[in-house]
Design a protein around this motif. Structure first.
Motif, PDB file in Angstrom:
ATOM      1  N   ALA A   1      29.915  73.020  76.668  1.00  0.00           N
ATOM      2  CA  ALA A   1      30.261  72.226  75.483  1.00  0.00           C
ATOM      3  C   ALA A   1      29.704  72.872  74.225  1.00  0.00           C
ATOM      4  O   ALA A   1      30.383  72.913  73.187  1.00  0.00           O
ATOM      5  CB  ALA A   1      29.723  70.804  75.636  1.00  0.00           C
ATOM      6  N   LEU A   2      28.492  73.392  74.315  1.00  0.00           N
ATOM      7  CA  LEU A   2      27.885  74.064  73.172  1.00  0.00           C
ATOM      8  C   LEU A   2      28.678  75.320  72.803  1.00  0.00           C
ATOM      9  O   LEU A   2      28.940  75.572  71.622  1.00  0.00           O
ATOM     10  CB  LEU A   2      26.435  74.419  73.505  1.00  0.00           C
ATOM     11  CG  LEU A   2      25.616  75.072  72.411  1.00  0.00           C
ATOM     12  CD1 LEU A   2      25.445  74.116  71.240  1.00  0.00           C
ATOM     13  CD2 LEU A   2      24.258  75.493  72.952  1.00  0.00           C
ATOM     14  N   GLU A   3      29.089  76.074  73.779  1.00  0.00           N
ATOM     15  CA  GLU A   3      29.873  77.286  73.535  1.00  0.00           C
ATOM     16  C   GLU A   3      31.231  76.948  72.919  1.00  0.00           C
ATOM     17  O   GLU A   3      31.696  77.619  72.001  1.00  0.00           O
ATOM     18  CB  GLU A   3      30.062  78.066  74.842  1.00  0.00           C
ATOM     19  CG  GLU A   3      30.783  79.378  74.688  1.00  0.00           C
ATOM     20  CD  GLU A   3      30.024  80.367  73.835  1.00  0.00           C
ATOM     21  OE1 GLU A   3      30.692  81.175  73.156  1.00  0.00           O
ATOM     22  OE2 GLU A   3      28.782  80.333  73.827  1.00  0.00           O
ATOM     23  N   ALA A   4      31.871  75.882  73.411  1.00  0.00           N
ATOM     24  CA  ALA A   4      33.164  75.474  72.860  1.00  0.00           C
ATOM     25  C   ALA A   4      33.005  75.029  71.401  1.00  0.00           C
ATOM     26  O   ALA A   4      33.844  75.352  70.548  1.00  0.00           O
ATOM     27  CB  ALA A   4      33.757  74.345  73.697  1.00  0.00           C
TER      28      ALA A   4
ATOM     29  N   MET B   1      33.875  76.151  65.623  1.00  0.00           N
ATOM     30  CA  MET B   1      33.339  76.337  64.270  1.00  0.00           C
ATOM     31  C   MET B   1      33.602  77.752  63.760  1.00  0.00           C
ATOM     32  O   MET B   1      33.921  77.951  62.591  1.00  0.00           O
ATOM     33  CB  MET B   1      31.834  76.024  64.240  1.00  0.00           C
ATOM     34  CG  MET B   1      31.525  74.546  64.364  1.00  0.00           C
ATOM     35  SD  MET B   1      29.817  74.118  64.035  1.00  0.00           S
ATOM     36  CE  MET B   1      28.972  74.976  65.346  1.00  0.00           C
ATOM     37  N   GLN B   2      33.510  78.748  64.648  1.00  0.00           N
ATOM     38  CA  GLN B   2      33.768  80.127  64.250  1.00  0.00           C
ATOM     39  C   GLN B   2      35.233  80.319  63.872  1.00  0.00           C
ATOM     40  O   GLN B   2      35.554  81.017  62.920  1.00  0.00           O
ATOM     41  CB  GLN B   2      33.368  81.093  65.368  1.00  0.00           C
ATOM     42  CG  GLN B   2      33.480  82.543  64.994  1.00  0.00           C
ATOM     43  CD  GLN B   2      32.527  82.920  63.871  1.00  0.00           C
ATOM     44  OE1 GLN B   2      31.383  82.501  63.868  1.00  0.00           O
ATOM     45  NE2 GLN B   2      33.011  83.693  62.919  1.00  0.00           N
ATOM     46  N   GLU B   3      36.129  79.690  64.625  1.00  0.00           N
ATOM     47  CA  GLU B   3      37.553  79.788  64.294  1.00  0.00           C
ATOM     48  C   GLU B   3      37.842  79.149  62.937  1.00  0.00           C
ATOM     49  O   GLU B   3      38.622  79.691  62.143  1.00  0.00           O
ATOM     50  CB  GLU B   3      38.397  79.123  65.384  1.00  0.00           C
ATOM     51  CG  GLU B   3      38.434  79.904  66.686  1.00  0.00           C
ATOM     52  CD  GLU B   3      39.085  79.123  67.817  1.00  0.00           C
ATOM     53  OE1 GLU B   3      39.464  77.951  67.596  1.00  0.00           O
ATOM     54  OE2 GLU B   3      39.200  79.686  68.913  1.00  0.00           O
ATOM     55  N   GLU B   4      37.210  78.007  62.647  1.00  0.00           N
ATOM     56  CA  GLU B   4      37.399  77.367  61.340  1.00  0.00           C
ATOM     57  C   GLU B   4      36.892  78.274  60.223  1.00  0.00           C
ATOM     58  O   GLU B   4      37.546  78.415  59.187  1.00  0.00           O
ATOM     59  CB  GLU B   4      36.662  76.026  61.297  1.00  0.00           C
ATOM     60  CG  GLU B   4      37.270  74.959  62.169  1.00  0.00           C
ATOM     61  CD  GLU B   4      36.424  73.709  62.213  1.00  0.00           C
ATOM     62  OE1 GLU B   4      35.374  73.657  61.515  1.00  0.00           O
ATOM     63  OE2 GLU B   4      36.789  72.780  62.948  1.00  0.00           O
ATOM     64  N   GLN B   5      35.760  78.894  60.443  1.00  0.00           N
ATOM     65  CA  GLN B   5      35.198  79.789  59.429  1.00  0.00           C
ATOM     66  C   GLN B   5      36.092  81.008  59.225  1.00  0.00           C
ATOM     67  O   GLN B   5      36.318  81.448  58.101  1.00  0.00           O
ATOM     68  CB  GLN B   5      33.784  80.222  59.832  1.00  0.00           C
ATOM     69  CG  GLN B   5      33.114  81.156  58.870  1.00  0.00           C
ATOM     70  CD  GLN B   5      32.905  80.532  57.506  1.00  0.00           C
ATOM     71  OE1 GLN B   5      32.766  79.338  57.369  1.00  0.00           O
ATOM     72  NE2 GLN B   5      32.909  81.369  56.487  1.00  0.00           N
ATOM     73  N   ASP B   6      36.626  81.554  60.310  1.00  0.00           N
ATOM     74  CA  ASP B   6      37.523  82.704  60.197  1.00  0.00           C
ATOM     75  C   ASP B   6      38.795  82.329  59.425  1.00  0.00           C
ATOM     76  O   ASP B   6      39.294  83.119  58.611  1.00  0.00           O
ATOM     77  CB  ASP B   6      37.896  83.236  61.583  1.00  0.00           C
ATOM     78  CG  ASP B   6      36.716  83.899  62.277  1.00  0.00           C
ATOM     79  OD1 ASP B   6      35.732  84.233  61.592  1.00  0.00           O
ATOM     80  OD2 ASP B   6      36.784  84.058  63.523  1.00  0.00           O
ATOM     81  N   ALA B   7      39.326  81.126  59.668  1.00  0.00           N
ATOM     82  CA  ALA B   7      40.526  80.691  58.964  1.00  0.00           C
ATOM     83  C   ALA B   7      40.239  80.546  57.466  1.00  0.00           C
ATOM     84  O   ALA B   7      41.053  80.970  56.625  1.00  0.00           O
ATOM     85  CB  ALA B   7      41.028  79.365  59.533  1.00  0.00           C
ATOM     86  N   ARG B   8      39.085  79.971  57.114  1.00  0.00           N
ATOM     87  CA  ARG B   8      38.732  79.839  55.695  1.00  0.00           C
ATOM     88  C   ARG B   8      38.547  81.201  55.039  1.00  0.00           C
ATOM     89  O   ARG B   8      38.954  81.414  53.902  1.00  0.00           O
ATOM     90  CB  ARG B   8      37.457  79.010  55.546  1.00  0.00           C
ATOM     91  CG  ARG B   8      37.693  77.524  55.732  1.00  0.00           C
ATOM     92  CD  ARG B   8      36.497  76.740  55.265  1.00  0.00           C
ATOM     93  NE  ARG B   8      35.298  77.086  55.993  1.00  0.00           N
ATOM     94  CZ  ARG B   8      34.692  76.332  56.891  1.00  0.00           C
ATOM     95  NH1 ARG B   8      35.180  75.140  57.182  1.00  0.00           N
ATOM     96  NH2 ARG B   8      33.595  76.731  57.502  1.00  0.00           N
ATOM     97  N   ALA B   9      37.943  82.132  55.776  1.00  0.00           N
ATOM     98  CA  ALA B   9      37.736  83.472  55.223  1.00  0.00           C
ATOM     99  C   ALA B   9      39.069  84.183  55.009  1.00  0.00           C
ATOM    100  O   ALA B   9      39.266  84.863  53.995  1.00  0.00           O
ATOM    101  CB  ALA B   9      36.841  84.292  56.156  1.00  0.00           C
TER     102      ALA B   9
END
Length: 186
Positions: free
Chosen positions: A81-84, A89-97
């Motif tokens: 669950a922590l990894e997911a 969160m990383q995917e959201e950050q990549d999309a914003r970037a």
């Protein structure tokens, strides 16, 4: 008989001091000298006992929780669950970037296009200042479309004919220059 009389007097003296009134002057003297120290020491001991009691209760709770959480399946589930969550969160950050990079590229392309237009109009002999102002307004609108600020009409603080040292300030206080020459004494 005298020995018996002496023993009776001693027994009566012992019986009279059974109420501990003989300690009263020494205890009073001790408390008058060191009373605040005793009070602070008692408060400190009380706080120390409370702190240790709280630590013991949390240690016992954490040990029971850690023993229960040592179940291998629950550990694996929590790590998954922590990894997911981290991945999401990383995917959201990549999309914003990526969105930010696209916006920056559009702005740079717009600036480059405006510079080219200004250069071409200058080559043709036209004025490029008017176009630059319009282009600058367009870029400002693009960059600050989300935060529009209303323009405030600023009034001047004083009228244009104000001279500070003239004494016409309208206030109750006015400045006058001092007298010339030496003081008239004597």
């Amino acid at each position: 008989m005298e020995a018996e009389a002496g023993a009776r007097v001693r027994n009566e003296a012992v019986l009279q001091n059974q109420d501990l009134s003989f300690l009263l002057p020494s205890v009073t003297a001790f408390l008058s000298d060191y009373g605040w120290y005793v009070v602070f020491m008692c408060v400190g001991v009380y706080l120390l006992i409370q702190h240790l009691h709280k630590n013991r209760s949390t240690d016992s709770q954490s040990s029971s929780v850690s023993a229960a959480s040592q179940d291998p399946e629950s550990v694996v589930r929590s790590q998954a669950a922590l990894e997911a969550s981290r991945r999401r969160m990383q995917e959201e950050q990549d999309a914003r970037a990526a969105e930010f990079r696209e916006r920056q590229q559009r702005l740079e392309e717009e600036k480059r296009r405006q510079k080219i237009e200004m250069w071409e109009s200058m080559k043709e002999g036209k004025s490029y200042r008017g176009n630059a102002k319009v282009a600058q307004q367009n870029t400002e609108e693009a960059t600050s479309s989300s935060s529009l600020r209303p323009k405030t009409d600023k009034k001047p603080l004083r009228n244009s004919g104000y001279i500070p040292l003239s004494g016409d300030g309208g206030g109750t206080c006015s400045w006058r220059p001092g007298r010339r020459g030496p003081s008239a004494g004597g």
